[in-house]
Structures are given as structure tokens and as C-alpha cells.
Design a protein around this motif. Structure first.
Motif, PDB file in Angstrom:
ATOM      1  N   LYS A  34      39.845  42.877  33.682  1.00 37.74           N
ATOM      2  CA  LYS A  34      40.345  42.589  34.712  1.00 37.74           C
ATOM      3  C   LYS A  34      39.126  41.532  34.976  1.00 37.74           C
ATOM      4  O   LYS A  34      37.884  41.644  34.554  1.00 37.74           O
ATOM      5  N   VAL A  35      39.586  40.409  35.569  1.00 37.24           N
ATOM      6  CA  VAL A  35      38.681  39.200  36.035  1.00 37.24           C
ATOM      7  C   VAL A  35      38.152  39.612  37.350  1.00 37.24           C
ATOM      8  O   VAL A  35      38.796  39.770  38.522  1.00 37.24           O
ATOM      9  N   LEU A  36      36.506  39.366  37.520  1.00 40.34           N
ATOM     10  CA  LEU A  36      36.063  39.578  38.540  1.00 40.34           C
ATOM     11  C   LEU A  36      35.186  38.190  38.946  1.00 40.34           C
ATOM     12  O   LEU A  36      35.064  37.348  38.172  1.00 40.34           O
ATOM     13  N   TYR A  37      34.931  38.164  40.227  1.00 39.96           N
ATOM     14  CA  TYR A  37      34.496  37.123  40.923  1.00 39.96           C
ATOM     15  C   TYR A  37      32.869  36.899  41.289  1.00 39.96           C
ATOM     16  O   TYR A  37      32.602  38.104  41.885  1.00 39.96           O
ATOM     17  N   GLN A  38      32.463  35.864  41.416  1.00 34.07           N
ATOM     18  CA  GLN A  38      30.944  35.796  41.631  1.00 34.07           C
ATOM     19  C   GLN A  38      30.890  35.726  43.343  1.00 34.07           C
ATOM     20  O   GLN A  38      31.650  35.059  43.648  1.00 34.07           O
TER      21      GLN A  38
END
Length: 222
Positions: free
Chosen positions: A218-222
């Protein structure tokens, strides 16, 4: 009167010695009802990948119903047998003919539950930092494993390996992103019985073992 008091005190002293001795003798065989946390004596195997709810997930084999671990008293090496491997042993005696001098532990599955359905097991090991990307490719056939500590102990987690082609997970290029590994966080309770080489039960405890199931990227964002 003095002799009566002395006799009474002597009786109390003998009785106290009896209970102390009895406690020492049977202390090792005392059942501990409270569950403890532990680490599985083997790495959970991966069955493969499946498409579930539109996501490609890694599917793991179920934890065994029964585990027997033998420990060599000289080399301290351990041999672990599970489920069908145990069926070759004697029905009446768990002692392995290959290790008559080994102490051994028998673990029997009691029950299990889902601690959290969508749990973040940590960052994908192939990505050390955030970056700008429109998406990430992952291999369909190759995987990478890593370990992580959770509330109930230590979990071995498997994820698809980063690749130049394969299945693609989109990301927002305008943001700094980084893939993580999510999945089902499960806990299994085992009854653990320890025996000496002669087959005498030494202790009984109950332990909780965490495990991962249906993990995915799963892609997480800063």
C-alpha cells in the motif's frame, strides 16, 4: 504446660517443612493459566498470491494444529515437527526414536483471533525512503521477507519484490510516497507442554503467537 507448647510448636515446624518441600517438588509441574507471548519455532510458509477485493495479496499457510520441538541436550540443536510429520511417531508416546535423550515441547493449538484486519506491518524493505513516483511495480513470482515486532511478539512478513515489470500500484506523483506492507494481524493461542527425555510432564503454559495473513503493498504519503 511448657511441654504442650513445645510439642505444638514442633508440630507447626514439621507441617511448614512439609508444605515447603511439597511446593518445591511440584513447582515445576504447576500449570500457568495466564497466557504468555512467544516466538514461533519456525517461519510461516507462503502459499502464493491471490486477487482479493481487487488487490493482489500474499496468502500464508495456516499455523499447524500441533508442533513438537526436540532439543538435543549436548548440541542444543532443535528439531521441529508439525502436523503430518508428527503422525509417524508412536501413538502412545511422543518420544522420538531418533532422539531418546532429548527434552521436548508439545504445542497444541487452542484458538485464534484477528487482532486487526488492516494492520500496517511496516515499510516495504525494497524502499528505504520517500520519493516522487507515479506508481510502483511488484513481481508476481518473487517475494522478500522481513521481521517486525508487534504487541504479541515477533512476526515474519512476506511481500512482493520490487520489479521493473509485474503488477502496478498507482501513486500521486505530486506527493512524496513510499510503499508499506499491510495485512491481517492474527494471534493464535497454543497450549505448551514441556517434557523431559523420559516423557515426564514438567510444566504447562499457554502462549500467544502473532502471525501475518493476506499481506499486500500500500502506498503511503509523507
Amino acid at each position: 504446660m511448657k511441654k504442650v507448647i513445645q510439642s505444638f510448636l514442633c508440630s507447626l515446624f514439621v507441617l511448614a517443612l512439609f508444605f515447603i518441600n511439597n511446593s518445591i517438588v511440584h513447582g515445576a509441574e504447576k500449570n500457568i493459566e495466564e497466557a504468555e507471548n512467544g516466538v514461533l519455532p519456525f517461519e510461516q510458509k507462503v502459499k502464493g498470491t491471490e486477487i482479493i477485493d481487487g488487490k493482489r495479496v500474499t496468502v500464508y499457510e495456516d499455523l499447524p494444529d500441533k508442533i513438537i520441538t526436540y532439543e538435543n541436550p549436548i548440541t542444543k540443536e532443535k528439531t521441529v515437527l508439525v502436523d503430518n510429520e508428527i503422525s509417524s511417531l508412536s501413538v502412545d508416546n511422543e518420544i522420538s526414536p531418533l532422539c531418546a535423550s532429548c527434552d521436548y515441547t508439545v504445542q497444541t493449538k487452542n484458538y485464534q483471533w484477528i487482532e486487526k484486519q488492516d494492520y500496517n506491518f511496516g515499510w516495504h524493505p525494497d524502499f528505504s525512503s520517500y520519493k516522487r513516483a507515479s506508481g510502483y511495480y511488484f513481481s508476481v513470482t518473487k517475494s522478500v521477507s522481513f521481521g517486525v515486532s508487534v504487541g504479541y511478539g515477533f512476526v515474519s512478513v512476506s511481500a512482493a519484490q520490487s520489479a521493473s515489470a509485474g503488477y502496478f500500484i498507482e501513486a500521486d506523483y505530486s506527493k512524496w510516497s513510499r510503499p508499506a506492507v499491510f495485512g491481517v494481524y492474527m494471534v493464535t493461542n497454543y497450549k505448551e507442554e514441556k517434557y523431559n527425555a523420559a516423557g515426564k510432564l514438567l510444566s504447562t503454559t499457554y502462549k500467544n503467537y502473532p502471525s501475518a495473513q493476506k499481506t499486500y503493498e500500500k502506498v503511503l504519503y509523507q
